[in-house]
Design an enzyme around this catalytic site. Structure first.
Site, short mmCIF file in Angstrom:
data_model
loop_
_atom_site.label_atom_id
_atom_site.label_comp_id
_atom_site.label_asym_id
_atom_site.label_seq_id
_atom_site.Cartn_x
_atom_site.Cartn_y
_atom_site.Cartn_z
N PRO A 107 -0.29 -0.22 -15.35
CA PRO A 107 0.51 -0.99 -16.29
C PRO A 107 0.49 -2.48 -16.00
CG PRO A 107 1.76 0.76 -15.23
CD PRO A 107 0.45 0.72 -14.58
N GLU A 108 0.29 -3.23 -17.03
CA GLU A 108 0.52 -4.67 -16.95
C GLU A 108 1.84 -4.92 -17.65
OE1 GLU A 108 -2.89 -7.13 -17.79
OE2 GLU A 108 -4.25 -5.49 -17.36
N HIS A 144 2.02 15.17 -8.21
CA HIS A 144 2.33 13.73 -8.11
C HIS A 144 3.62 13.33 -8.82
CE1 HIS A 144 -1.60 13.45 -6.37
NE2 HIS A 144 -2.21 13.74 -7.49
N ARG A 151 -1.82 7.61 -7.37
CA ARG A 151 -2.35 6.77 -6.29
C ARG A 151 -1.28 6.24 -5.34
NH1 ARG A 151 -6.69 2.74 -8.83
NH2 ARG A 151 -7.11 2.32 -6.65
N LYS A 204 -6.68 -26.55 -8.04
CA LYS A 204 -7.23 -25.21 -7.83
C LYS A 204 -8.72 -25.13 -8.15
CE LYS A 204 -3.20 -22.50 -7.57
NZ LYS A 204 -2.80 -23.17 -6.32
#
Length: 277
Positions: free
Chosen positions: A2-3, A95, A113, A153
Site C-alpha cells: 500500500p502507498e 498470515h 511478508r 540534492k
DNA sequence: ACACTAACCTGCAAGC
DNA sequence: TGCTTGCAGGTTAGTG
C-alpha cells in the site's frame, strides 16, 4: 504494498468500527517488523473513538465511549499487509496475525511478508511520526517547499520524492507514474530540475494521489480495502509494471532500470535524461 | 547532512 | 517435475 491511496482507502473503509467496543484481542504472530506489544489486550473493553492517517500509518484512537482517549494504536501495512472486517466465524487464512473482535465484527491484520507493524503510539514510537515530512495533499507540500528541499540534492529525483523526509506517502507506483506524466527521467539529479519541472511534479503528485484515492487505490496483487474490495487505479497506470510494452503516448517500448533497489519503469523517449522538456 | 546498502520475510513466476 | 533465482505497494539502521 500500500502507498498513500491504499492506506487512505483502508482507513476509510474501517469507519464502521468507530463507536464500537473491543471484546477480545488475539495475537497469533507477534513477530512483525517490530514485536506486537504484549499488552495489546488492553484494548478489551475500550471503544474505537476515531481513525486518522499520517503518511502510511493508520492511527486508531481507543478509549471509553464519550470519554478520554486511553490508547493510540499505530498500524502500518508494510509491503503486503491488509486490514479487513470479517464475521468472527470466518475461517482463518494463513498470515492472519492479529484479530481484534468487536461486538458484531472482527478486524483482522493479515501480512504475509510481515514488514508491517502494530505499535502503541508512545514516547518510544512517536519519533516514527515526528520525523515525517509534510502530507502531499496539503498546502504544506508545494512548489516552493520542494524547490528548497532539492537545492543540494544530487540523488535521483525518484529517490528524493520517495524519501519520507521530503514528502510522505509517495511509493514506487506513484513516483514512477508522476515522473512519466511530467516527462522527467527518474535518474535526473534532483537539483537539476527547473522550477517549472518542480511545479509540474508537485502538481502531478497531488493529482495522481487524489485520483488513486477516488478509485480506491491500486490492487496489484493482494491489496484489498477493509471490506475486502479491490482498488481500480491500476487500470490507469501508464508505465509502472509495463516493461517492454509500448508507451501509451509515443509507442516506444517502456524500459526498466533499478534505482535504489527499486524497479523504475520509464519511457526513454518521453523522459529523456539529457534533453529535458 | 547526504548517498547508498543491507536487512527484515513470504510467495510467486521464470528459467534451467 | 523440481530446484534455484530474482523480484514484489516499505522503511530503518548502518556504512562511508
Amino acid at each position: 504494498m500500500p502507498e498513500l491511496p491504499e492506506v487512505e482507502t483502508t482507513k476509510n473503509s474501517l469507519a464502521p468500527l468507530i463507536g464500537q467496543k473491543v471484546t477480545t484481542v488475539v495475537v497469533h504472530q507477534s513477530s512483525l517488523r517490530w514485536p506486537v506489544p504484549n499488552d495489546l489486550d488492553q484494548l478489551q473493553g475500550q471503544t474505537l473513538l476515531r481513525l486518522e492517517r499520517r503518511a502510511k500509518y493508520i492511527l486508531a484512537y481507543f478509549g471509553q465511549a464519550g470519554g478520554v482517549e486511553q490508547n493510540i494504536a499505530l498500524l502500518h501495512l508494510g509491503m503486503s499487509g491488509s486490514l479487513t472486517l470479517v464475521e468472527p466465524e470466518r475461517d482463518l487464512r494463513k498470515h492472519d496475525h492479529v484479530l481484534i473482535s468487536f461486538e458484531h465484527i472482527q478486524l483482522r491484520y493479515h501480512d504475509p511478508r510481515r514488514f508491517g507493524s502494530i505499535l502503541w503510539l508512545n514516547d518510544n514510537t512517536q519519533t516514527l511520526l515526528s520525523k515525517l515530512a509534510p502530507e502531499p495533499l496539503t498546502d504544506d507540500f508545494n512548489t516552493d517547499y520542494l524547490w528548497q528541499k532539492i537545492q543540494n540534492k544530487t540523488a535521483a529525483i525518484k529517490t528524493v520524492i520517495m524519501d519520507n523526509h521530503i514528502v510522505v506517502g509517495v511509493g514506487n507506483i506513484y513516483a514512477t507514474e508522476a515522473l512519466f506524466h511530467t516527462h522527467i527521467h527518474p535518474l535526473r539529479p534532483a537539483k537539476s530540475l527547473t522550477l517549472a519541472e518542480v511545479t509540474a511534479l508537485t502538481d502531478e503528485i497531488k493529482r495522481i494521489l487524489a485520483a488513486a484515492i477516488a478509485l480506491g487505490g491500486s490492487t496489484l496483487k493482494d491489496y484489498v480495502n477493509g471490506l475486502g474490495e479491490n482498488g481500480y487505479f491500476q487500470q490507469t497506470l501508464d508505465v509502472y509494471g509495463r516493461a517492454k510494452e509500448p508507451c501509451h503516448r509515443c509507442s516506444t517500448l517502456i524500459e526498466t532500470i533499478r534505482i535504489g533497489q527499486r524497479a523504475s519503469a520509464f519511457c526513454p523517449d518521453c523522459q529523456k535524461f539529457d534533453n529535458p522538456i
